[in-house]
Scaffold this motif. Structure first.
Motif, mmCIF file in Angstrom:
data_model
loop_
_atom_site.group_PDB
_atom_site.id
_atom_site.type_symbol
_atom_site.label_atom_id
_atom_site.label_comp_id
_atom_site.label_asym_id
_atom_site.label_seq_id
_atom_site.Cartn_x
_atom_site.Cartn_y
_atom_site.Cartn_z
ATOM 1 N N VAL A 178 -5.113 -84.869 -5.557
ATOM 2 C CA VAL A 178 -6.247 -83.658 -5.035
ATOM 3 C C VAL A 178 -6.825 -83.470 -6.550
ATOM 4 N N LYS A 179 -8.347 -83.722 -5.263
ATOM 5 C CA LYS A 179 -9.630 -83.181 -6.153
ATOM 6 C C LYS A 179 -9.448 -81.138 -5.268
ATOM 7 N N TYR A 180 -10.047 -80.309 -6.087
ATOM 8 C CA TYR A 180 -10.520 -78.711 -5.605
ATOM 9 C C TYR A 180 -11.315 -77.894 -4.864
ATOM 10 N N GLU A 181 -11.530 -77.447 -4.467
ATOM 11 C CA GLU A 181 -13.311 -77.125 -4.488
ATOM 12 C C GLU A 181 -12.701 -74.886 -4.251
ATOM 13 N N GLU A 182 -13.620 -73.954 -5.109
ATOM 14 C CA GLU A 182 -13.161 -73.129 -4.406
ATOM 15 C C GLU A 182 -14.224 -72.732 -3.040
ATOM 16 N N MET A 183 -13.574 -71.753 -2.355
ATOM 17 C CA MET A 183 -13.987 -71.655 -1.125
ATOM 18 C C MET A 183 -14.302 -70.322 -0.864
ATOM 19 N N ASN A 184 -15.568 -69.691 -0.295
ATOM 20 C CA ASN A 184 -15.998 -68.879 0.301
ATOM 21 C C ASN A 184 -15.029 -67.737 0.855
ATOM 22 N N PHE A 185 -14.641 -66.654 -0.132
ATOM 23 C CA PHE A 185 -13.626 -65.420 0.064
ATOM 24 C C PHE A 185 -13.429 -65.268 1.727
ATOM 25 N N PRO A 186 -12.581 -64.161 2.466
ATOM 26 C CA PRO A 186 -11.284 -64.472 2.437
ATOM 27 C C PRO A 186 -10.629 -66.118 2.061
ATOM 28 N N ALA A 191 -4.188 -80.973 4.048
ATOM 29 C CA ALA A 191 -4.688 -79.711 3.616
ATOM 30 C C ALA A 191 -3.474 -79.202 2.850
ATOM 31 N N GLU A 192 -4.469 -78.787 1.481
ATOM 32 C CA GLU A 192 -3.088 -77.400 0.615
ATOM 33 C C GLU A 192 -4.674 -76.406 0.587
ATOM 34 N N ASP A 193 -4.001 -75.053 1.213
ATOM 35 C CA ASP A 193 -5.237 -74.502 0.580
ATOM 36 C C ASP A 193 -4.773 -72.651 0.103
#
Length: 289
Positions: free
Chosen positions: A17-25, A48-50
Motif C-alpha cells: 500500500v502507498k500512502y498519501e498525507e491528507m488535509n486535516f482533520p 481504504a486504510e485511513d
C-alpha cells in the motif's frame, strides 16, 4: 466429500500500500484495494486504510453495497439517521448493509486518531434495494480458535469450525490470524470464493510458493471460479516474525456489471443519477447527527 482432495491456494498478485498525507482533520490514506481493480476483485469494490480525526467523515449517504470497517487503532464513533450510535475500539468491526438508502457518519472520538480499514463489498442487483442494516461486532464476541503457535479470530462466515457473528446478506468470510515466529496455519475457505489478505504486522509466507509479504502487504489469491461453495480450499500461512497478524477476506463473485461512483455502487449510470436525485429529494431521510 470429506475425503476429496482440497485445492491449495496460491498468490495471484501482490503489492504494498502507498500512502498519501491528507488535509486535516484527515491525516493519511492508502488504497489497500484500488477501485480500478474491482473487476478482478469481484465481489469487492475497494478497501481504504485511513487515519483521521473528528470531522473527517460527517453525515453522508450510501446505496447499493455493504461496508465492513475494521478498527486498527484509536476509537471510531458511528452515528446513523436511524438512531444508532456507538463507539468501536481496536479489534471491533462494523458491518453496514447500505441497501437502498443509508445515511451515517463515522468519526474519531474526542482527540483520538482513528485508524481503520473500510472494505466495500458489492451487492447483487436484486439486493441493492434491501433494508439498511448496521451491526457492530465487538472483538470479544468474535470466536477465537487456538492452535500451536497462534490463534484465528472469526468475524464472519464458517471458518476453523466456528461461525462468526457478522450477519452479512451475501456469502462472506473475515478472519484475523495471529502467529508467533515460525508458526504455521492452514486456513480453509470455500473454493469458489475470491479472496485477498492484508498483513497488519510481521511477515508471512503465503501458499505453496511461500510468497513473502511484510506489513502493509496485500495479496490476491487463486480460486476456483466455477467451483463448489460446499467444497473447501486451503491457504497455507507461515510467520517469519513474531507478532505476525493477517486479515483474510473472502466472498463469492457476483459477476455483474458494476458502476461505482461517489458514495454509490450500482449497475448502471442511470441508477447512479437516480441515487443522487433521491438524496437531493430527501429520500434518504434526515442527517445523521
Amino acid at each position: 466429500m470429506a475425503n476429496e482432495e482440497k485445492v491449495n491456494r496460491s498468490v495471484r498478485d501482490y503489492w504494498y500500500v502507498k500512502y498519501e498525507e491528507m488535509n486535516f482533520p484527515a491525516i493519511q490514506k492508502g488504497w489497500v484495494l484500488p477501485v480500478e481493480r474491482w473487476r478482478e476483485l469481484d465481489p469487492f469494490i475497494l478497501m481504504a486504510e485511513d487515519w483521521f480525526k473528528k470531522g473527517t467523515f460527517p453525515d453522508h449517504p450510501h446505496r447499493g453495497f455493504q461496508t465492513i470497517t475494521y478498527v486498527i487503532d484509536g476509537r471510531l464513533e458511528h452515528i446513523d439517521n436511524g438512531g444508532g450510535r456507538d463507539i468501536l475500539e481496536p479489534g471491533d468491526v462494523q458491518y453496514m448493509n447500505a441497501g437502498w438508502a443509508a445515511r451515517h457518519a463515522e468519526d474519531g472520538v474526542e482527540d483520538d486518531v482513528a485508524h481503520t480499514l473500510q472494505l466495500w463489498l458489492n451487492l447483487p442487483q436484486n439486493q441493492k434495494q434491501t433494508e439498511t442494516l448496521y451491526q457492530n461486532v465487538y472483538a470479544e464476541d468474535a470466536p477465537t480458535v487456538s492452535f500451536d503457535g497462534g490463534t484465528v479470530k472469526v468475524y464472519s462466515g464458517n471458518v476453523a469450525g466456528v461461525i462468526g457473528p457478522m450477519e452479512s446478506i451475501v456469502p462472506f468470510t473475515l478472519s484475523e490470524i495471529n502467529l508467533t515466529e515460525d508458526a504455521s496455519y492452514t486456513l480453509e475457505l470455500p473454493e469458489d470464493h475470491n479472496a485477498f489478505l492484508y498483513v497488519l504486522s510481521g511477515e508471512v509466507e503465503i501458499g505453496e510458493e511461500s510468497t513473502r509479504l511484510k506489513k502493509h502487504g496485500v495479496a490476491t489469491l487463486s480460486y476456483q471460479e466455477d467451483g463448489d461453495s460446499d467444497k473447501l480450499s486451503t491457504l497455507h500461512l507461515k510467520a517469519n516474525r513474531r507478532r505476525t497478524r493477517v486479515l483474510v477476506y473472502s466472498g463469492r463473485p457476483i459477476k455483474e456489471t458494476v458502476v461505482p461512483y461517489g458514495p454509490f455502487v450500482m449497475n448502471t449510470m442511470e441508477e447512479i443519477k437516480q441515487a443522487f436525485q433521491d438524496f437531493r429529494d430527501g429520500n434518504f431521510g434526515p442527517p445523521a447527527v
